[in-house]
Motif scaffolding. Structure first.
Motif, short mmCIF file in Angstrom:
data_model
loop_
_atom_site.label_atom_id
_atom_site.label_comp_id
_atom_site.label_asym_id
_atom_site.label_seq_id
_atom_site.Cartn_x
_atom_site.Cartn_y
_atom_site.Cartn_z
N LEU A 177 -5.63 -54.27 -47.67
CA LEU A 177 -4.11 -53.82 -48.14
C LEU A 177 -4.29 -55.18 -49.87
O LEU A 177 -3.38 -55.91 -50.53
CB LEU A 177 -3.62 -55.77 -47.72
N GLY A 226 -1.49 -57.57 -50.26
CA GLY A 226 -0.10 -57.02 -50.10
C GLY A 226 0.05 -57.74 -48.35
O GLY A 226 -0.64 -57.82 -47.83
N SER A 227 1.48 -57.29 -48.26
CA SER A 227 1.68 -57.29 -46.81
C SER A 227 1.67 -55.95 -45.64
O SER A 227 1.88 -55.08 -46.64
CB SER A 227 3.52 -57.93 -46.45
N TRP A 236 3.40 -55.27 -43.65
CA TRP A 236 4.68 -54.32 -42.95
C TRP A 236 4.69 -53.54 -44.64
O TRP A 236 5.74 -52.70 -44.38
CB TRP A 236 5.65 -55.60 -43.48
N ASP A 237 4.55 -53.63 -45.79
CA ASP A 237 4.39 -52.74 -46.83
C ASP A 237 3.29 -52.07 -46.96
O ASP A 237 3.68 -50.77 -47.36
CB ASP A 237 5.01 -53.39 -47.66
N ALA A 238 2.60 -51.56 -45.96
CA ALA A 238 1.47 -50.63 -46.35
C ALA A 238 1.68 -49.73 -45.74
O ALA A 238 2.13 -49.32 -45.09
CB ALA A 238 0.36 -51.41 -45.53
N VAL A 239 1.09 -48.41 -46.95
CA VAL A 239 1.69 -46.51 -46.30
C VAL A 239 0.10 -46.07 -45.93
O VAL A 239 -0.73 -46.34 -46.52
CB VAL A 239 2.27 -45.89 -47.31
N ARG A 259 3.30 -50.78 -35.97
CA ARG A 259 4.39 -51.97 -36.74
C ARG A 259 6.18 -51.52 -35.84
O ARG A 259 7.26 -52.10 -36.13
CB ARG A 259 4.67 -51.75 -38.15
N ASN A 260 6.41 -49.92 -36.29
CA ASN A 260 8.16 -49.66 -35.45
C ASN A 260 7.76 -50.41 -34.70
O ASN A 260 9.17 -51.16 -33.68
CB ASN A 260 7.93 -48.02 -35.75
N GLN A 279 8.44 -54.71 -34.21
CA GLN A 279 9.17 -55.11 -35.77
C GLN A 279 10.42 -56.23 -35.25
O GLN A 279 10.61 -57.24 -35.57
CB GLN A 279 9.75 -54.51 -36.24
#
Ligand code: ZN
Length: 340
Positions: free
Chosen positions: A96, A99-100, A102-105, A121-122, A125
């Motif tokens: 990461l 980074g977070s 939650w923003d990872a792709v 995550r979905n 959340q």
């Protein structure tokens, strides 16, 4: 998402095993799309018929897919909560880059196991909240607690209907084979002739016990003249008078009473399960081994089984114990039942 999921490589197998902390790899093994659909259909069916918890009418076996998701959440939690593990440190630092998650792709070369973790995550959340600077788990009822795998498992499963009869079948002391047959009979899942008739309509099928009609759950337990004889003799030895000749009604009636260590509570449950088991065994012996016993003999088998079970109990003297000993032709000596 930058790209779709790819088939996992050998690297995935290592990472998946690592991510799961050594748990079963089976749920993450690569599957063809056809295979995935087949497994999903099978799981849907098995969960509808046999939910994972006994209180929901099941066998108490966790479905691997749901359990696997719960464990994936554990790994996800370790990352965003910055748990002090080598793996979460490596993910935050190397994967990461600070980074977070939650923003990872997805990236094309990401392992399948990593993509599965990101997919969770979905699902969680709405359960993740920050309380006094630390991550907490928000339960389905809205209360906030510390993270625990057990709570995640409970909350990620959709609401399941609980059955009232689980304690009639599942309790310590009941032999597993009796409980299993009783469980299948209660769910009407034994392969009786009324079900087999739809597969082979041209074959004449008769109840092997009375040879008058097809057998079915209602017929075998206990409307058949053979099994009704067995049940009539046995239920005379119970304190519940007027128990019906229908398994569904018997189970409903027993389910009203919570399970306690009261001697009659135990004996009633042992007797009902034993009757179902021995009648089913006799039916199969006649059908598949061409061996016959009279109803009287099957009733004796049930009685002998219960008397042997009573021998294993440690009980204090009471009017209920004396009544049980009297009805089952036993005596009470030094906190134990003995044969007369
Ligand atoms: Zn019959």
């Amino acid at each position: 998402m930058e790209c779709s999921k790819q088939r996992p490589s050998l690297e995935f197998v290592e990472s998946a095993f690592w991510c799961l902390g050594g748990d079963s790899l089976f749920p993450l093994f690569p599957l063809s799309s056809k295979g995935e659909e087949a497994i999903e259909r099978k799981e849907d069916l098995s969960q509808r018929l046999h939910p994972p918890k006994r209180i929901e009418g099941g066998l108490g076996v966790k479905p691997l897919r749901e359990w696997n998701e719960t464990l994936l959440v554990k790994n996800l939690w370790r990352v965003f909560a910055h748990k002090d593990t080598l793996w979460s440190k490596w993910v935050n630092l190397e994967k990461l880059k600070g980074g977070s998650i939650w923003d990872a792709v997805y990236k094309c070369n990401d392992s399948w196991g990593w993509k599965c973790i990101l997919d969770m995550r979905n699902k969680i959340q709405n359960h993740v909240v920050i309380d006094n600077g630390s991550y907490k788990w928000k339960k389905n009822d809205g209360s906030v607690v510390n993270y625990s795998t057990q709570q995640v498992w409970r909350d990620l499963r959709s609401n399941r209907v609980k059955v009232g009869w689980h304690h009639v079948i599942w309790f310590k002391g009941l032999e597993p084979k009796h409980a299993f047959i009783m469980w299948l009979a209660t769910l009407h899942r034994l392969y009786t002739q009324d079900k087999m008739k739809s597969w082979m309509p041209q074959v004449p099928l008769l109840c092997p016990l009375c040879e008058k009609t097809n057998d079915s759950i209602n017929h075998l337990f206990f409307q058949c003249e053979f099994s009704s004889c067995v049940w009539k003799d046995i239920k005379a030895k119970l304190i519940f008078r007027g128990l019906p000749y229908s398994l569904d009604s018997i189970v409903q009636r027993m389910a009203v009473y919570p399970f306690t260590k009261n001697i009659w509570n135990i004996v009633n449950r042992l007797v009902i399960a034993a009757c179902v088991y021995f009648v089913w065994r006799e039916r199969n012996a006649r059908l598949f081994r061409h061996q016959k016993k009279e109803a009287l003999k099957v009733g004796e088998d049930v009685q002998n089984y219960i008397r042997w079970k009573l021998l294993s109990l440690t009980v204090k003297n009471s009017s209920a114990i004396r009544k049980v000993a009297d009805l089952w032709n036993m005596k009470w000596v030094n906190n134990r039942f003995k044969f007369v």
